[in-house]
Scaffold this motif. Structure first.
Motif, PDB file in Angstrom:
ATOM      1  N   PRO A 297     -31.486  39.735 -17.360  1.00 37.57           N
ATOM      2  CA  PRO A 297     -32.134  39.883 -16.053  1.00 37.57           C
ATOM      3  C   PRO A 297     -31.424  39.021 -15.008  1.00 37.57           C
ATOM      4  N   LEU A 298     -31.353  39.490 -13.788  1.00 41.79           N
ATOM      5  CA  LEU A 298     -30.601  38.793 -12.746  1.00 41.79           C
ATOM      6  C   LEU A 298     -31.092  37.365 -12.539  1.00 41.79           C
ATOM      7  N   ASN A 299     -32.415  37.143 -12.705  1.00 39.95           N
ATOM      8  CA  ASN A 299     -32.915  35.788 -12.486  1.00 39.95           C
ATOM      9  C   ASN A 299     -32.596  34.852 -13.646  1.00 39.95           C
ATOM     10  N   ARG A 300     -31.905  35.381 -14.667  1.00 37.50           N
ATOM     11  CA  ARG A 300     -31.502  34.537 -15.791  1.00 37.50           C
ATOM     12  C   ARG A 300     -29.981  34.490 -15.933  1.00 37.50           C
ATOM     13  N   GLN A 301     -29.275  34.960 -14.911  1.00 36.94           N
ATOM     14  CA  GLN A 301     -27.823  34.832 -14.898  1.00 36.94           C
ATOM     15  C   GLN A 301     -27.429  33.600 -14.094  1.00 36.94           C
ATOM     16  N   PHE A 302     -26.152  33.236 -14.178  1.00 34.61           N
ATOM     17  CA  PHE A 302     -25.702  31.929 -13.720  1.00 34.61           C
ATOM     18  C   PHE A 302     -26.065  31.651 -12.269  1.00 34.61           C
ATOM     19  N   ALA A 303     -25.823  32.590 -11.385  1.00 36.31           N
ATOM     20  CA  ALA A 303     -26.036  32.331  -9.957  1.00 36.31           C
ATOM     21  C   ALA A 303     -27.488  31.954  -9.680  1.00 36.31           C
ATOM     22  N   ALA A 304     -28.428  32.706 -10.261  1.00 37.53           N
ATOM     23  CA  ALA A 304     -29.847  32.425 -10.011  1.00 37.53           C
ATOM     24  C   ALA A 304     -30.278  31.135 -10.690  1.00 37.53           C
ATOM     25  N   LEU A 305     -29.824  30.904 -11.905  1.00 39.65           N
ATOM     26  CA  LEU A 305     -30.203  29.688 -12.624  1.00 39.65           C
ATOM     27  C   LEU A 305     -29.666  28.447 -11.921  1.00 39.65           C
ATOM     28  N   ALA A 306     -28.417  28.519 -11.451  1.00 39.09           N
ATOM     29  CA  ALA A 306     -27.843  27.374 -10.743  1.00 39.09           C
ATOM     30  C   ALA A 306     -28.587  27.118  -9.434  1.00 39.09           C
ATOM     31  N   ALA A 307     -28.912  28.184  -8.700  1.00 36.22           N
ATOM     32  CA  ALA A 307     -29.618  28.023  -7.429  1.00 36.22           C
ATOM     33  C   ALA A 307     -30.998  27.417  -7.640  1.00 36.22           C
ATOM     34  N   GLY A 690     -33.049  52.327 -32.264  1.00 33.75           N
ATOM     35  CA  GLY A 690     -33.256  53.761 -32.438  1.00 33.75           C
ATOM     36  C   GLY A 690     -32.418  54.581 -31.485  1.00 33.75           C
ATOM     37  N   THR A 691     -33.091  55.441 -30.730  1.00 34.01           N
ATOM     38  CA  THR A 691     -32.395  56.342 -29.811  1.00 34.01           C
ATOM     39  C   THR A 691     -32.266  55.783 -28.408  1.00 34.01           C
ATOM     40  N   GLN A 692     -32.657  54.507 -28.216  1.00 30.50           N
ATOM     41  CA  GLN A 692     -32.551  53.914 -26.887  1.00 30.50           C
ATOM     42  C   GLN A 692     -31.092  53.815 -26.457  1.00 30.50           C
ATOM     43  N   THR A 693     -30.853  54.020 -25.176  1.00 33.17           N
ATOM     44  CA  THR A 693     -29.488  53.981 -24.638  1.00 33.17           C
ATOM     45  C   THR A 693     -29.252  52.654 -23.927  1.00 33.17           C
ATOM     46  N   PRO A 694     -28.243  51.892 -24.364  1.00 40.14           N
ATOM     47  CA  PRO A 694     -27.949  50.621 -23.686  1.00 40.14           C
ATOM     48  C   PRO A 694     -27.536  50.849 -22.235  1.00 40.14           C
ATOM     49  N   ALA A 695     -27.736  49.820 -21.428  1.00 43.50           N
ATOM     50  CA  ALA A 695     -27.335  49.884 -20.021  1.00 43.50           C
ATOM     51  C   ALA A 695     -25.816  49.805 -19.904  1.00 43.50           C
ATOM     52  N   ALA A 696     -25.326  50.163 -18.727  1.00 42.64           N
ATOM     53  CA  ALA A 696     -23.891  50.068 -18.472  1.00 42.64           C
ATOM     54  C   ALA A 696     -23.462  48.608 -18.485  1.00 42.64           C
ATOM     55  N   ALA A 697     -22.181  48.377 -18.731  1.00 43.42           N
ATOM     56  CA  ALA A 697     -21.648  47.014 -18.780  1.00 43.42           C
ATOM     57  C   ALA A 697     -21.962  46.280 -17.487  1.00 43.42           C
ATOM     58  N   GLY A 698     -22.467  45.051 -17.621  1.00 42.47           N
ATOM     59  CA  GLY A 698     -22.763  44.229 -16.468  1.00 42.47           C
ATOM     60  C   GLY A 698     -24.024  44.605 -15.734  1.00 42.47           C
ATOM     61  N   GLY A 809     -23.165  34.530 -18.020  1.00 38.54           N
ATOM     62  CA  GLY A 809     -22.018  35.014 -17.263  1.00 38.54           C
ATOM     63  C   GLY A 809     -21.034  33.934 -16.881  1.00 38.54           C
ATOM     64  N   LEU A 810     -21.285  32.687 -17.267  1.00 33.63           N
ATOM     65  CA  LEU A 810     -20.369  31.595 -16.935  1.00 33.63           C
ATOM     66  C   LEU A 810     -19.103  31.702 -17.771  1.00 33.63           C
ATOM     67  N   ILE A 811     -17.956  31.576 -17.110  1.00 35.20           N
ATOM     68  CA  ILE A 811     -16.661  31.516 -17.781  1.00 35.20           C
ATOM     69  C   ILE A 811     -16.008  30.191 -17.392  1.00 35.20           C
ATOM     70  N   ALA A 812     -15.723  29.361 -18.383  1.00 38.26           N
ATOM     71  CA  ALA A 812     -15.027  28.091 -18.166  1.00 38.26           C
ATOM     72  C   ALA A 812     -13.619  28.208 -18.736  1.00 38.26           C
ATOM     73  N   GLY A 813     -12.767  27.266 -18.390  1.00 41.47           N
ATOM     74  CA  GLY A 813     -11.389  27.362 -18.851  1.00 41.47           C
ATOM     75  C   GLY A 813     -10.703  26.027 -18.985  1.00 41.47           C
TER      76      GLY A 813
END
Length: 829
Positions: A297-307, A690-698, A809-813
């Motif tokens: 969910p968008l409110n659990r991705q990096f941008a929202a969590l950091a904000a 089962g027969t549920q269809t996953p969402a598109a990437a991202g 969604g965080l990518i470190a390097g």
């Protein structure tokens, strides 16, 4: 750290360097020009494996001498793909460990986020890419003076008094003690001598770089000789931590080696050796690179969590080299041991016994949330290893046959005591915002997991290889190996809340407990594995002319089965899935053909090899998206195929110029991996059933339970990799000494590669090239003074990218080293 020892060594080395710059009977060349690299068999003409070309009157018709087949012979006569790098060229190019060596040998890959989490691969094969699991075997064997090093952590230490390094490509189980399916790195150090000799070197550079090396060898009596070598390296870090006001990714290495040679008669040599190396760097960290959309969910991705916590990384440009990691970083690493090698010429051959003990002591502290927020407050897994090996082999050579037969025994014990804990920002970061518990820091603050684990690893083998010279031109070479492996492991995780109360799977349930178990789950397993395996190879070679050799090889090899020692996945009731506790052995089929040539009066060398390796039950390291449930574990991919071409060329038209160019094309793919973990863009949502269809990437929504990554590239593998260089010199007389002024260049290039076990759009590391220059003055009696610059054009590149935990969604390097420069003065006598 090591200040007293470092000061004493540095002072001694400077004094020795100043005093011994005068002619001596046993002068060694202090700097090797580019062609001494002879990467991938491009054996630049040299008098022996240690002398460097272009530094004086050398025989152009000579070859590099190697011990790849456990006997001394020209690298051009060995019917296998082998790279040889001389010790002097290692020094001059700054390749002070295996990691730097990959810039000179195109098919060697090295990845290290810290000494424990280090992988060394050849042709894309060896160790699974990702976090280290003690229960796996290393597909690339690292040998130092015939002693097998089971921990890849040894590859992170400075080379110490090295004579040369041989990189053997392809399965080597019929010639070497431990079975190696991808290849072997055979490091030979300089041995004690009955003539007095020595060498000292001092380097200084930017980032407060200081390095000192010294070695002395000579007789104690007519039958006893000793050699002592020391090295020390220090450098300020290249990444600035704004939280702790410290530079991280520093270097702080100390190495000691002593050898005692007893030679009572000409046919008997007994060498007692001991070594100790210590690292105490302010290491190892990462920087923010980017974010990528996941299916959370968008409110659990990096941008929202950091904000929600008012957080922003110190810079969104990774090459500002800024970080804000708030967990103390530590990478204390000690490794060493002792060995007794006996070589006895008897019965027309040589009987060799190598008895060795090695230890490894690892004491880390990491920041596993990759941010400046107190989410993961502590992550450390100190380990202690003891390793014992015994190898006995007999080498025989004659006009018609050569053979090696041997026996090898191995025992390893590893103990690990892990601690992981959550901080005050964990609840708001990890619990869904719709849950009122996310506003209560005490739910997860102080939640701690203690991991206790051990591994007992035993192995025994009989091996042999025969070379039958049917005619002076035609040789056939069969080899066999019988191997037994046994692994016994134990893993226990206990969990306690911030008040010190145990968090158990049994007993009353509550929303608070459920939130805690989602982070750390108690688990206990005791996996075991044992198996016999028979492997073999067959090689045929033909000398078309004395300087043209063609060969073909087939090898049926294996990598021993493994056990998971970092925990295993759990079912819906949080019980461990015991079927995942063990991993099947890899089945390896390797096909190879090549040609080795020298021409133009042996002033030029060209070698070409083609190969294909098919692997069944490939051991892949896969990752889980949760913080503490499971970071990584082993699983079998059904089929993997690696194939490629390696071409190498070196030329030395005169003593004043030499050049080399080596290239490799590597096509490494999962042929069949239908149940692989999904990349971050296809993770984080509710698992589809089962027969549920996953969402598109991202796109937030349903996520697939697993992904089919068949046909995709193996992680860490560049399709194209190149190394190239040249050196020119002219005779001059300076400071009253005859010598040469020289300039040298070494470059390398590698194309892009995936930095995640399942290829992700967010973790492709872009291709890059590095360029190193040096210029100086050297004399025929061993004095050398030169300046150097590495990564001269300050190329921005990543050594590795990391997917942050929790599918946010965080990518470190880890950025590669920036431009470095300095000066080196050395002298030998």
């Amino acid at each position: 750290m090591n200040g007293l020892l470092r000061g004493a060594l540095l002072g001694t080395t400077i004094l020795t360097t100043a005093l011994i710059g005068l002619p001596a009977a046993h002068a060694e060349t202090a700097d090797a020009p580019a062609a001494d690299t002879v990467a991938a068999d491009a054996a630049a003409p040299a008098q022996d494996s240690q002398t460097s070309v272009g530094t004086g009157a050398r025989d152009r018709g000579s070859d590099i001498v190697v011990t790849a087949r456990r006997r001394q012979e020209s690298s051009q006569s060995v019917p296998l793909a082998i790279s040889v790098v001389g010790g002097d060229h290692i020094d001059s190019t700054g390749a002070f460990n295996v990691g730097r060596l990959q810039q000179l040998t195109p098919t060697l890959q090295y990845y290290s986020s810290n000494p424990r989490n280090t992988a060394v691969n050849i042709r894309g094969l060896g160790a699974p890419f990702g976090l280290t699991n003690d229960g796996i075997e290393q597909g690339v064997g690292i040998y130092v003076d015939d002693v097998y090093n089971s921990r890849v952590a040894s590859a992170t230490f400075d080379f110490l008094d090295v004579k040369q390094v041989e990189v053997l490509r392809g399965p080597q189980g019929t010639l070497y003690g431990k079975n190696t399916t991808a290849g072997a790195i055979n490091i030979t150090t300089n041995q004690p001598t009955f003539d007095f000799e020595g060498k000292a070197e001092v380097s200084v550079g930017n980032y407060n770089f200081k390095q000192a090396k010294a070695a002395v060898s000579g007789p104690l009596s007519d039958t006893l000789a000793v050699r002592v070598a020391m090295s020390t390296t220090s450098r300020r870090g290249t990444i600035y931590n704004v939280t702790t006001d410290q530079w991280i990714q520093s270097q702080d290495n100390l190495g000691l080696r002593g050898q005692l040679l007893w030679k009572p008669i000409d046919t008997l040599e007994v060498t007692l050796a001991g070594d100790f190396s210590n690292q105490d760097a302010n290491c190892c960290g990462s920087v923010y690179v980017r974010t990528g959309a996941t299916q959370r969910p968008l409110n659990r991705q990096f941008a929202a969590l950091a904000a929600a916590q008012g957080y922003a990384p110190p810079s969104t440009n990774a090459f500002d080299r800024l970080t804000d990691l708030d967990t103390p970083l530590q990478a204390k690493n000690k490794i060493g041991g002792a060995s007794l090698r006996v070589k006895w010429d008897v019965g027309g051959g040589t009987l060799t016994s190598v008895t060795a003990w090695r230890f490894w002591d690892w004491n880390p502290s990491n920041d596993r949330d990759f941010t400046g927020l107190p989410i993961v407050a502590l992550s450390q897994n100190p380990s202690q290893q003891d390793q014992y090996t015994q190898e006995l082999r007999y080498n025989y050579s004659s006009d018609k046959i050569d053979f090696v037969v041997g026996a090898f025994g191995f025992y390893q014990r590893i103990d690990t005591q892990g601690t992981e804990s959550q901080g005050s920002a964990s609840s708001l970061w990890n619990i869904a915002p719709s849950n009122a518990l996310s506003k209560d820091p005490s739910v997860l603050n102080g939640l701690v997991a203690y991991n206790t684990q051990y591994l007992k690893n035993s192995s025994a083998a009989l091996y042999g290889q025969l070379s039958w010279h049917i005619t002076p031109e035609l040789t056939i070479q069969p080899g066999v190996r019988l191997n037994y492996d046994k692994k016994e492991g134990f893993y226990q995780r206990t969990v306690f809340d911030g008040q010190g109360n145990p968090v158990l799977l049994t007993g009353p349930t509550s929303a608070r407990k459920t939130a805690q178990l989602a982070i750390y789950t108690p688990q206990q397993i005791a996996p075991e594995f044992s198996d016999w395996n028979f492997s073999y190879d067959f090689n045929a070679s033909y000398k078309i002319t004395p300087d043209v050799l063609v060969y073909a090889t087939y090898a049926k090899s294996f990598k021993s089965g493994g056990i998971n020692l970092n925990g295993v996945p759990t079912d819906a009731s949080n019980n461990p899935i015991l079927a995942a506790a063990t991993v099947k052995p890899e089945s390896v089929h390797n096909y190879e053909a090549g040609i080795k040539t020298q021409f133009w009066d042996r002033k030029a060398t060209f070698n070409l090899s083609i190969y294909r390796t098919d692997i069944g039950n490939y051991q892949a390291n896969v990752n889980n998206g949760q913080y503490g449930v499971l970071r990584g574990y082993l699983a079998n991919a059904q089929k993997v195929r690696v194939q490629g071409v390696e071409a190498d060329f070196s030329i030395r038209p005169s003593e004043r110029f030499n050049a080399y160019a080596n290239g490799a094309y590597t096509d490494a793919k999962y042929k069949k991996f239908v149940d692989a973990p999904c990349p971050p863009e296809l993770s984080g949502g509710t698992v589809a059933t089962g027969t549920q269809t996953p969402a598109a990437a991202g796109t937030p929504g349903l996520s697939p339970a697993n992904c089919d990554i068949s046909g995709q590239r193996l992680p860490g593998v560049s399709k194209w990799s190149l190394s190239f260089g040249a050196e020119a010199n002219t005779p001059v007389k300076l400071l009253g000494k005859d010598g040469q002024v020289y300039v040298g260049y070494d470059g390398s290039y590698r194309s892009n590669f995936s930095s995640n076990p399942s290829p992700s759009a967010y973790t492709w590391v872009a291709g890059y090239s590095l360029h190193n220059f040096r210029a100086g003055f050297r004399t025929d009696d061993g004095f050398n003074l030169y300046g150097w610059v590495r990564n001269a054009f300050d190329q921005h590149y990543f050594e590795q990218l990391f997917v942050g935990p929790g599918n946010t969604g965080l990518i470190a390097g880890l950025p590669g080293d920036p431009r470095t420069w300095g000066f080196t003065v050395s002298s030998s006598f």
